[in-house]
Design an enzyme around this catalytic site. Structure first.
Site, short mmCIF file in Angstrom:
data_model
loop_
_atom_site.label_atom_id
_atom_site.label_comp_id
_atom_site.label_asym_id
_atom_site.label_seq_id
_atom_site.Cartn_x
_atom_site.Cartn_y
_atom_site.Cartn_z
N GLY A 108 55.42 37.33 38.19
CA GLY A 108 54.63 37.86 37.09
C GLY A 108 54.08 36.74 36.23
N PHE A 109 53.75 37.09 34.99
CA PHE A 109 53.14 36.10 34.10
C PHE A 109 54.06 34.90 33.85
CE2 PHE A 109 50.83 40.02 32.84
CZ PHE A 109 49.55 39.59 33.12
N GLY A 110 55.33 35.17 33.55
CA GLY A 110 56.25 34.07 33.26
C GLY A 110 56.47 33.17 34.46
N GLU A 164 47.05 54.77 26.11
CA GLU A 164 45.99 54.51 27.08
C GLU A 164 45.93 55.59 28.15
OE1 GLU A 164 46.24 49.66 26.45
OE2 GLU A 164 47.28 50.63 28.13
N ALA A 198 52.36 40.25 27.78
CA ALA A 198 51.87 39.23 28.70
C ALA A 198 51.67 37.86 28.04
CB ALA A 198 50.57 39.71 29.35
#
Length: 414
Positions: free
Chosen positions: A10-12, A168, A312
């Site tokens: 993922g992002f990390g 959303e 994120a």
């Protein structure tokens, strides 16, 4: 060379791997999937606005030019911190010198895991495709139904949780029912669909200032969403939800109410917070194990008296910091503590409706929507994804159509 193992693409995890490009280390990036996912747009896949490949990219493709990085497909079954070893689900083992745990979070049903089959959450592409299937199938079932009460139940959608994901989903579902599907059905009118957003707390988007939260609620109601706050959900089954003393017949229930950290944290034998996250040191290491870093949704940390949020931008900053910290250690330098830079909050509600909080600069409506759109396109990985998403959004803006309305997977029982 020292072996750095990163669990989670993922992002990390990905930003840490990139930060170590050219460093004198061997990197193994381990993930259950073969792709990096841009989670902030996952709801767009769930609501048929985007196809899955538009918000994801193969990890091997992203790291193909980084010669010190190897990508492995696998799942960690157990961590052995004292031996500096990972046991994988397929029986393999993986030794490390430095370890980064960035395995993210999963759904939390607050002790009611029996609700999970009836109210799927949204964390992976598989989740998004399952939610999309349920949403589109509900309209098909309503079209085939003769009984008015049963048809109404198929046209009732309940989203549990009033955070950004719930807001959303609710706003986009209302747009689909009112505009996208209008004129395509003969017996069931999609415009009669009922979309409910259920939040146990006093307001939606509780992480935003109250004024923006109120604007978000009004924008949702303008779209036709019924917002219920202050009443927790008591029960969920395959026919609907129990909201206080009220029973709501809804054949499609979606969960956006809570998350729990990856269960891998329990193997470390260190204190965890209430969400199961590791309470890390200021340098994002595990107490008693300076060779183990934790990033993203799995890390619990206070910066300047405030908790670092599981978003994120925070995961990216943690990943970059950890890559820099490992480089510093190789040179015999002690890295400074991690400092989180908060850029603010964004949430979209629907067509030309969003809220933005940029530390004193607060705005909503059309301008906020354009800001949200630009920010998300900018942070997508890969030129192709940015271009395709822009084209799909432009087409949807002018035509109200959604490009990925294909039902995949097996249908559930009526």
């Amino acid at each position: 060379m020292p072996h750095v193992v990163i669990v989670g693409g993922g992002f990390g995890g990905l930003w840490a791997a990139r930060a170590l490009r050219g460093a004198p280390v061997r990197i193994t990036l381990l993930d259950r999937g073969n792709h990096h996912l841009f989670q902030p747009l996952l709801y767009q896949v769930a609501t048929a606005g985007l196809s899955a490949p538009n918000i994801a990219a193969p990890l091997r493709q992203i790291l193909r030019r980084q010669k010190n990085a190897t990508v492995l497909l696998g799942e960690v079954a157990k961590i052995e911190p004292d031996a500096r070893r990972l046991r994988l689900a397929d029986g393999r083992s993986l030794d490390y010198d430095q370890l980064l745990l960035a395995s993210g979070a999963t759904h939390a049903y607050f002790g009611r895991d029996d609700w999970a089959p009836h109210a799927p959450g949204l964390k992976t592409l598989d989740d998004a495709l399952e939610i999309r299937r349920r949403i589109l199938t509900a309209f098909e079932r309503a079209e085939a139904e003769d009984d008015p009460a049963a048809r109404a139940a198929w046209l009732t959608f309940a989203i549990v949780g009033g955070g950004p994901t719930g807001v959303e989903l609710a706003g986009t579902l209302a747009e689909i029912a009112r505009h996208t599907l209008h004129g395509e059905f003969r017996r069931a009118d999609p415009r009669r669909a009922r979309v409910l957003l259920l939040e146990a707390g006093p307001r939606v988007l509780s992480s935003f200032p109250e004024a923006l939260s109120d604007k978000a609620r009004r924008q949702l109601e303008t779209l036709g969403v019924e917002v219920r706050t202050g009443v927790p959900v008591k029960a969920i089954d395959d026919r609907g939800v129990q909201l206080g003393e009220e029973r709501i017949d809804a054949r499609t229930v979606l969960w956006a109410a809570g998350v729990a950290a990856s269960p891998l944290a329990r193997d470390l034998g260190v204190p965890l917070d209430r969400a199961g996250r590791v309470i890390v040191q200021p340098d994002l290491t595990v107490p008693g194990h300076p060779e183990i870093f934790v990033a993203g949704d799995l890390a619990s940390l206070q910066c300047e008296g405030k908790p670092v949020p599981g978003v994120a931008p925070a995961a990216k900053q943690m990943g970059r910091y950890i890559g820099g910290a490992i480089r510093a250690r190789l040179r015999g330098i002690t890295p400074p503590p991690f400092r989180y830079r908060d850029f603010g909050n964004l949430a979209t509600i629907g067509r030309m409706a969003a809220v933005v909080d940029l530390h004193g600069l607060k705005f909503s409506g059309l301008l906020a929507w354009w800001f949200w759109l630009a920010a998300h396109v900018l942070f997508l990985i890969g030129f192709r994804n940015r271009l395709v998403v822009l084209i799909d959004w432009a087409q949807a803006y002018w035509s109200y159509q959604r490009s990925a309305r294909i039902i995949l997977g097996g249908d559930r029982d009526a």
